[in-house]
Design an enzyme around this catalytic site. Structure first.
Site, PDB file in Angstrom:
ATOM      1  N   PRO A   9       0.797  -1.383   0.059  1.00  0.00           N
ATOM      2  CA  PRO A   9       0.031   0.011  -0.074  1.00  0.00           C
ATOM      3  C   PRO A   9       0.686   1.370  -0.112  1.00  0.00           C
ATOM      4  O   PRO A   9       2.109   1.328   0.506  1.00  0.00           O
ATOM      5  CB  PRO A   9      -0.937  -0.132   1.255  1.00  0.00           C
ATOM      6  CG  PRO A   9      -0.167  -1.188   2.239  1.00  0.00           C
ATOM      7  CD  PRO A   9       0.551  -2.094   1.123  1.00  0.00           C
ATOM      8  N   ASN A  10       0.215   2.165  -0.732  1.00  0.00           N
ATOM      9  CA  ASN A  10       0.922   3.664  -1.014  1.00  0.00           C
ATOM     10  C   ASN A  10       2.297   3.692  -1.672  1.00  0.00           C
ATOM     11  O   ASN A  10       2.660   4.704  -1.747  1.00  0.00           O
ATOM     12  CB  ASN A  10       1.174   4.359   0.660  1.00  0.00           C
ATOM     13  CG  ASN A  10      -0.267   4.341   1.205  1.00  0.00           C
ATOM     14  OD1 ASN A  10      -1.063   4.946   0.680  1.00  0.00           O
ATOM     15  ND2 ASN A  10      -0.183   4.079   2.645  1.00  0.00           N
ATOM     16  N   ARG A  17       5.089  11.103  -2.606  1.00  0.00           N
ATOM     17  CA  ARG A  17       4.821  10.603  -0.887  1.00  0.00           C
ATOM     18  C   ARG A  17       5.857  10.688  -0.186  1.00  0.00           C
ATOM     19  O   ARG A  17       7.026  10.278  -0.408  1.00  0.00           O
ATOM     20  CB  ARG A  17       4.543   9.002  -1.061  1.00  0.00           C
ATOM     21  CG  ARG A  17       4.308   8.567   0.457  1.00  0.00           C
ATOM     22  CD  ARG A  17       4.291   7.097   0.216  1.00  0.00           C
ATOM     23  NE  ARG A  17       3.974   6.502   1.686  1.00  0.00           N
ATOM     24  CZ  ARG A  17       4.148   5.290   2.143  1.00  0.00           C
ATOM     25  NH1 ARG A  17       4.916   4.372   1.240  1.00  0.00           N
ATOM     26  NH2 ARG A  17       4.092   4.878   3.339  1.00  0.00           N
ATOM     27  N   TYR A  22      11.207   8.892   1.449  1.00  0.00           N
ATOM     28  CA  TYR A  22      11.281   7.757   0.463  1.00  0.00           C
ATOM     29  C   TYR A  22      12.001   8.260  -1.001  1.00  0.00           C
ATOM     30  O   TYR A  22      12.293   7.585  -1.726  1.00  0.00           O
ATOM     31  CB  TYR A  22       9.801   7.684   0.070  1.00  0.00           C
ATOM     32  CG  TYR A  22       9.342   6.574   1.409  1.00  0.00           C
ATOM     33  CD1 TYR A  22       9.587   5.500   1.759  1.00  0.00           C
ATOM     34  CD2 TYR A  22       8.137   7.558   1.820  1.00  0.00           C
ATOM     35  CE1 TYR A  22       9.121   4.821   2.921  1.00  0.00           C
ATOM     36  CE2 TYR A  22       7.479   6.805   3.017  1.00  0.00           C
ATOM     37  CZ  TYR A  22       7.999   5.571   3.560  1.00  0.00           C
ATOM     38  OH  TYR A  22       7.373   5.151   4.641  1.00  0.00           O
ATOM     39  N   ASN A  73       7.981  -5.451  -1.006  1.00  0.00           N
ATOM     40  CA  ASN A  73       7.928  -4.530   0.299  1.00  0.00           C
ATOM     41  C   ASN A  73       6.538  -4.273   0.641  1.00  0.00           C
ATOM     42  O   ASN A  73       5.411  -3.763   0.017  1.00  0.00           O
ATOM     43  CB  ASN A  73       8.253  -3.331  -0.475  1.00  0.00           C
ATOM     44  CG  ASN A  73       8.356  -1.827   0.504  1.00  0.00           C
ATOM     45  OD1 ASN A  73       7.630  -2.098   1.593  1.00  0.00           O
ATOM     46  ND2 ASN A  73       8.886  -0.838   0.147  1.00  0.00           N
ATOM     47  N   ALA A  76       3.150  -0.838   4.867  1.00  0.00           N
ATOM     48  CA  ALA A  76       2.444  -0.781   6.299  1.00  0.00           C
ATOM     49  C   ALA A  76       2.000  -2.209   6.606  1.00  0.00           C
ATOM     50  O   ALA A  76       2.070  -2.237   7.816  1.00  0.00           O
ATOM     51  CB  ALA A  76       1.305   0.368   6.170  1.00  0.00           C
ATOM     52  N   HIS A  79       3.990  -4.576   9.459  1.00  0.00           N
ATOM     53  CA  HIS A  79       3.863  -4.305  10.834  1.00  0.00           C
ATOM     54  C   HIS A  79       2.590  -4.833  11.497  1.00  0.00           C
ATOM     55  O   HIS A  79       2.658  -4.942  12.653  1.00  0.00           O
ATOM     56  CB  HIS A  79       4.191  -2.991  11.168  1.00  0.00           C
ATOM     57  CG  HIS A  79       5.204  -2.260  10.449  1.00  0.00           C
ATOM     58  ND1 HIS A  79       6.552  -2.686  10.636  1.00  0.00           N
ATOM     59  CD2 HIS A  79       5.307  -1.300   9.445  1.00  0.00           C
ATOM     60  CE1 HIS A  79       7.242  -1.719   9.701  1.00  0.00           C
ATOM     61  NE2 HIS A  79       6.467  -1.126   9.026  1.00  0.00           N
ATOM     62  N   ASP A  86       1.213 -15.266   6.690  1.00  0.00           N
ATOM     63  CA  ASP A  86       0.566 -16.854   6.507  1.00  0.00           C
ATOM     64  C   ASP A  86       0.759 -17.184   5.182  1.00  0.00           C
ATOM     65  O   ASP A  86       0.810 -18.466   4.739  1.00  0.00           O
ATOM     66  CB  ASP A  86      -0.519 -16.970   6.983  1.00  0.00           C
ATOM     67  CG  ASP A  86      -0.782 -17.086   8.667  1.00  0.00           C
ATOM     68  OD1 ASP A  86       0.318 -17.003   9.248  1.00  0.00           O
ATOM     69  OD2 ASP A  86      -1.982 -16.919   9.193  1.00  0.00           O
ATOM     70  N   GLU A  97      12.165  -9.512   1.907  1.00  0.00           N
ATOM     71  CA  GLU A  97      11.348  -8.293   2.143  1.00  0.00           C
ATOM     72  C   GLU A  97      12.452  -7.200   2.000  1.00  0.00           C
ATOM     73  O   GLU A  97      13.505  -7.171   2.477  1.00  0.00           O
ATOM     74  CB  GLU A  97      11.152  -8.601   3.700  1.00  0.00           C
ATOM     75  CG  GLU A  97      10.374  -7.282   4.172  1.00  0.00           C
ATOM     76  CD  GLU A  97      10.337  -7.825   5.913  1.00  0.00           C
ATOM     77  OE1 GLU A  97      10.382  -8.837   6.176  1.00  0.00           O
ATOM     78  OE2 GLU A  97       9.984  -6.566   6.412  1.00  0.00           O
ATOM     79  N   HIS A  99      12.682  -2.618   2.379  1.00  0.00           N
ATOM     80  CA  HIS A  99      12.155  -1.416   2.504  1.00  0.00           C
ATOM     81  C   HIS A  99      13.232  -0.512   2.211  1.00  0.00           C
ATOM     82  O   HIS A  99      14.291  -0.414   2.368  1.00  0.00           O
ATOM     83  CB  HIS A  99      12.003  -1.197   4.159  1.00  0.00           C
ATOM     84  CG  HIS A  99      10.933  -2.386   4.783  1.00  0.00           C
ATOM     85  ND1 HIS A  99       9.784  -2.445   4.667  1.00  0.00           N
ATOM     86  CD2 HIS A  99      11.364  -3.648   5.419  1.00  0.00           C
ATOM     87  CE1 HIS A  99       9.232  -3.392   5.245  1.00  0.00           C
ATOM     88  NE2 HIS A  99      10.253  -4.230   5.630  1.00  0.00           N
ATOM     89  N   SER A 101      13.088   2.755   3.345  1.00  0.00           N
ATOM     90  CA  SER A 101      13.878   3.436   4.322  1.00  0.00           C
ATOM     91  C   SER A 101      14.163   2.389   5.430  1.00  0.00           C
ATOM     92  O   SER A 101      13.988   1.198   5.457  1.00  0.00           O
ATOM     93  CB  SER A 101      12.739   4.335   5.266  1.00  0.00           C
ATOM     94  OG  SER A 101      11.517   3.448   5.636  1.00  0.00           O
ATOM     95  N   ARG A 106      13.329   4.405  12.388  1.00  0.00           N
ATOM     96  CA  ARG A 106      11.971   5.288  12.634  1.00  0.00           C
ATOM     97  C   ARG A 106      11.218   4.983  13.758  1.00  0.00           C
ATOM     98  O   ARG A 106      11.765   4.535  14.762  1.00  0.00           O
ATOM     99  CB  ARG A 106      11.333   4.917  11.119  1.00  0.00           C
ATOM    100  CG  ARG A 106      12.186   5.291   9.945  1.00  0.00           C
ATOM    101  CD  ARG A 106      11.374   5.170   8.874  1.00  0.00           C
ATOM    102  NE  ARG A 106      10.253   5.920   8.839  1.00  0.00           N
ATOM    103  CZ  ARG A 106       9.166   5.863   7.805  1.00  0.00           C
ATOM    104  NH1 ARG A 106       9.191   4.889   6.896  1.00  0.00           N
ATOM    105  NH2 ARG A 106       8.369   6.741   7.629  1.00  0.00           N
ATOM    106  N   ARG A 110       7.310   0.706  13.574  1.00  0.00           N
ATOM    107  CA  ARG A 110       8.099   0.059  12.449  1.00  0.00           C
ATOM    108  C   ARG A 110       9.017  -0.973  12.683  1.00  0.00           C
ATOM    109  O   ARG A 110       9.504  -1.489  11.726  1.00  0.00           O
ATOM    110  CB  ARG A 110       8.454   1.435  11.514  1.00  0.00           C
ATOM    111  CG  ARG A 110       7.191   2.061  10.950  1.00  0.00           C
ATOM    112  CD  ARG A 110       7.976   3.242  10.090  1.00  0.00           C
ATOM    113  NE  ARG A 110       7.096   4.394   9.786  1.00  0.00           N
ATOM    114  CZ  ARG A 110       6.191   4.375   9.091  1.00  0.00           C
ATOM    115  NH1 ARG A 110       5.674   3.477   8.456  1.00  0.00           N
ATOM    116  NH2 ARG A 110       5.232   5.593   9.374  1.00  0.00           N
TER     117      ARG A 110
END
Ligand code: DQA
Length: 148
Positions: A9-10, A17, A22, A73, A76, A79, A86, A97, A99, A101, A106, A110
């Protein structure tokens, strides 16, 4: 060999953003860099973005047919999402995975990832380079550990 890249998301509004966190690179630019890298590595690559947890879960389930590795990635959902964790565990597809940032620098919320315990590896804080490193690392792993 086919690799699936999932943007959570985002991440579709990257570039606009919170640029101080970022940077100014867009998701399309990240995909274009990864496409080139995939060509060099001789692998097929597919991109998927969703702002919806259920759609990401379904995409991971579908990946069980024909996808050898995943770069994700989860944004949000990293977390919060037991469902995505699963799905990664159930699919059994080596997953890296990423990220943009450094999440550990942070807010405290997070610092915890529900995905990391089921991931092959985690890259955090290296910006766009993190995706490239994830792809290289994943393909290297798959070449050394081919699926039976
Ligand atoms: C992120 C970090 C997450 O905490 C955040 O919710 C994101 C992006 C990153 O790439 O740094 O949306 O996954």
């Amino acid at each position: 060999m086919k690799i699936l890249v999932i943007h959570g998301p985002n991440l579709n509004v990257l570039g606009k953003r919170e640029q101080e966190v970022y940077g100014s690179v867009t998701m399309e630019e990240i995909n274009s860099v990864l496409k080139n890298e995939a060509r060099g590595l001789g692998v097929e690559i597919e991109f998927f973005q969703s702002n919806s947890e259920g759609e990401i879960v379904t995409k991971i389930q579908e990946a069980m047919e024909g996808v050898e590795g995943i770069v994700i990635n989860p944004a949000a959902y990293t977390h919060t999402s037991i469902a995505i964790r699963d799905a990664v565990a159930a699919a059994g597809i080596p997953t890296v995975e990423v990220h943009i940032s450094n999440v550990f620098k942070r807010e405290e919320f997070r610092h915890k990832s529900l995905i990391s315990p089921v991931a092959l590896g985690v890259i955090s804080g290296l910006g766009v380079d993190g995706y490239v490193l994830a792809l290289r690392g994943l393909v290297g792993h798959l070449n050394k550990n081919p699926r039976p």
